[in-house]
Write a protein that holds these residues in place. Structure first.
Motif, PDB file in Angstrom:
ATOM      1  N   UNK A 186      25.242  47.078  52.265  1.00 58.91           N
ATOM      2  CA  UNK A 186      24.107  45.746  52.238  1.00 58.91           C
ATOM      3  C   UNK A 186      24.581  44.465  52.329  1.00 58.91           C
ATOM      4  N   UNK A 187      24.088  43.539  51.774  1.00 61.43           N
ATOM      5  CA  UNK A 187      24.450  42.047  52.361  1.00 61.43           C
ATOM      6  C   UNK A 187      25.434  41.628  51.551  1.00 61.43           C
ATOM      7  N   UNK A 188      25.941  42.261  50.585  1.00 64.11           N
ATOM      8  CA  UNK A 188      26.782  41.720  49.554  1.00 64.11           C
ATOM      9  C   UNK A 188      28.247  42.399  49.841  1.00 64.11           C
ATOM     10  N   UNK A 189      29.612  41.793  49.405  1.00 65.06           N
ATOM     11  CA  UNK A 189      30.703  42.505  49.646  1.00 65.06           C
ATOM     12  C   UNK A 189      31.081  43.656  48.596  1.00 65.06           C
ATOM     13  N   UNK A 190      30.212  43.884  47.709  1.00 62.77           N
ATOM     14  CA  UNK A 190      30.162  44.966  46.839  1.00 62.77           C
ATOM     15  C   UNK A 190      29.438  44.713  45.540  1.00 62.77           C
ATOM     16  N   UNK A 191      29.993  45.289  44.298  1.00 63.05           N
ATOM     17  CA  UNK A 191      29.422  45.022  43.250  1.00 63.05           C
ATOM     18  C   UNK A 191      30.123  43.950  42.615  1.00 63.05           C
ATOM     19  N   UNK A 192      29.355  42.779  42.191  1.00 60.84           N
ATOM     20  CA  UNK A 192      29.614  41.503  41.898  1.00 60.84           C
ATOM     21  C   UNK A 192      29.481  41.258  40.331  1.00 60.84           C
ATOM     22  N   UNK A 201      34.172  39.884  43.183  1.00 60.73           N
ATOM     23  CA  UNK A 201      34.099  41.326  43.469  1.00 60.73           C
ATOM     24  C   UNK A 201      34.691  42.157  42.430  1.00 60.73           C
ATOM     25  N   UNK A 202      33.956  43.441  42.095  1.00 59.33           N
ATOM     26  CA  UNK A 202      34.709  44.262  41.179  1.00 59.33           C
ATOM     27  C   UNK A 202      35.347  45.428  42.188  1.00 59.33           C
ATOM     28  N   UNK A 203      36.485  45.393  42.490  1.00 61.31           N
ATOM     29  CA  UNK A 203      37.070  46.404  43.589  1.00 61.31           C
ATOM     30  C   UNK A 203      37.007  47.857  43.050  1.00 61.31           C
ATOM     31  N   UNK A 250      35.891  48.851  57.478  1.00 60.29           N
ATOM     32  CA  UNK A 250      37.250  48.319  56.936  1.00 60.29           C
ATOM     33  C   UNK A 250      37.455  48.934  55.409  1.00 60.29           C
ATOM     34  N   UNK A 251      38.726  48.835  54.836  1.00 59.26           N
ATOM     35  CA  UNK A 251      38.922  49.090  53.528  1.00 59.26           C
ATOM     36  C   UNK A 251      38.451  48.111  52.588  1.00 59.26           C
ATOM     37  N   UNK A 252      37.182  48.143  52.065  1.00 60.33           N
ATOM     38  CA  UNK A 252      36.765  46.703  51.540  1.00 60.33           C
ATOM     39  C   UNK A 252      35.762  47.276  50.531  1.00 60.33           C
ATOM     40  N   UNK A 253      35.218  46.342  49.719  1.00 59.96           N
ATOM     41  CA  UNK A 253      34.221  46.855  48.833  1.00 59.96           C
ATOM     42  C   UNK A 253      34.585  47.216  47.565  1.00 59.96           C
ATOM     43  N   UNK A 254      33.559  48.111  46.628  1.00 59.48           N
ATOM     44  CA  UNK A 254      33.867  48.470  45.337  1.00 59.48           C
ATOM     45  C   UNK A 254      33.991  50.208  45.796  1.00 59.48           C
ATOM     46  N   UNK A 255      35.101  50.563  45.069  1.00 53.92           N
ATOM     47  CA  UNK A 255      35.486  51.997  44.868  1.00 53.92           C
ATOM     48  C   UNK A 255      34.762  52.530  43.534  1.00 53.92           C
ATOM     49  N   UNK A 256      34.155  53.474  43.524  1.00 52.33           N
ATOM     50  CA  UNK A 256      33.710  53.960  42.109  1.00 52.33           C
ATOM     51  C   UNK A 256      34.632  55.212  41.788  1.00 52.33           C
TER      52      UNK A 256
END
Length: 257
Positions: A186-192, A201-203, A250-256
């Motif tokens: 979506x339009x955000x870099x992940x869970x914030x 960002x919560x990685x 890319x290796x970005x965003x939040x991983x669960x």
């Protein structure tokens, strides 16, 4: 050894912005493994509803779908958005096929019945009822399924179905045949921690941490169904990530966790 497969869900402002959507679809087409795309289109449906004199009604991020609204979401999800995505993917040499859950009877569902709220023509489905053999037939035949957020009740009615739930369910059932990864874009870099600050960002996010953030009101509204569905897939051993659509490869965003 199972073949790797990637399930991607796109939504939010990604679909509204033509340049962003084009970039994401180009990135999606470059994924090496077999893949499936699930999309929403809620904002476009809301805009079209208003032009037709229909006031959109939402409860906790979920659309109330009466008979007239069902016509709008069918035109928007199954027509305008879905076929535009399919056409663009064909331009990127990705042989896509646009689908609803009614096509080939892949995702039968049932109309949601609750005492508190009448959601109208909104559908819920059981993961075990997804026809994974039929779906894998498309995939193994070299096609890339593009699902919009519509299922059906096997009585002749289409049903509006949450796209995040659809993505989780499709990924879960395909994990029987493939080594499946699920990515929510979506339009955000992940869970914030702060929805207005991309630097929060919560990685990595575990379920207990998520529950605490939800209880504290830090995670709320539309992120709750997204994360509930994401963790449902994670519990089945599926790798799940939530990231900005422009970071798909890319290796970005939040991983669960």
């Amino acid at each position: 050894m199972k073949t790797k497969l990637t399930v991607v869900k796109i939504g939010g402002n990604v679909i509204d912005d033509a340049e962003t959507l084009k970039h994401v679809l180009q990135e999606f087409s470059q994924l090496d493994s077999p893949k499936v795309l699930i999309h929403g289109g809620g904002k476009i449906a809301s805009e079209l509803s208003l032009k037709m004199g229909l006031q959109p009604k939402m409860v906790d991020g979920r659309r109330i779908t009466d008979a007239d609204t069902l016509k709008v979401v069918t035109m928007t999800y199954g027509g305008l958005v879905n076929k535009n995505i399919v056409a663009q993917l064909q331009a990127f040499r990705c042989n896509a096929i646009g689908l609803t859950g009614a096509d080939a009877n892949v995702i039968p569902a049932q109309k949601r019945v609750t005492k508190e709220i009448d959601y109208g023509y909104v559908g819920d489905f059981e993961v075990d009822n997804i026809d994974v053999e039929r779906l894998s037939f498309f995939i193994d035949g070299g096609l890339t399924p593009i699902f919009c957020a519509l299922t059906h009740d096997q009585q002749g009615n289409l049903l509006n179905t949450n796209a995040d739930t659809l993505a989780s369910g499709i990924a879960t059932t395909l994990a029987k045949f493939y080594e499946t990864k699920l990515i929510y874009c979506f339009e955000k870099p992940g869970v914030l921690l702060d929805a207005d600050d991309d630097n929060t960002l919560i990685r990595e996010l575990g379920y207990l941490h998520y529950q605490q953030l939800k209880d504290d009101g830090i995670i709320h509204t539309g992120m709750i169904p997204k994360l509930d569905n994401a963790f449902a897939a994670r519990r089945h051993g599926i790798e799940v990530g939530i990231k900005h659509a422009l970071d798909l490869n890319k290796p970005a965003g939040t991983i669960l966790l």
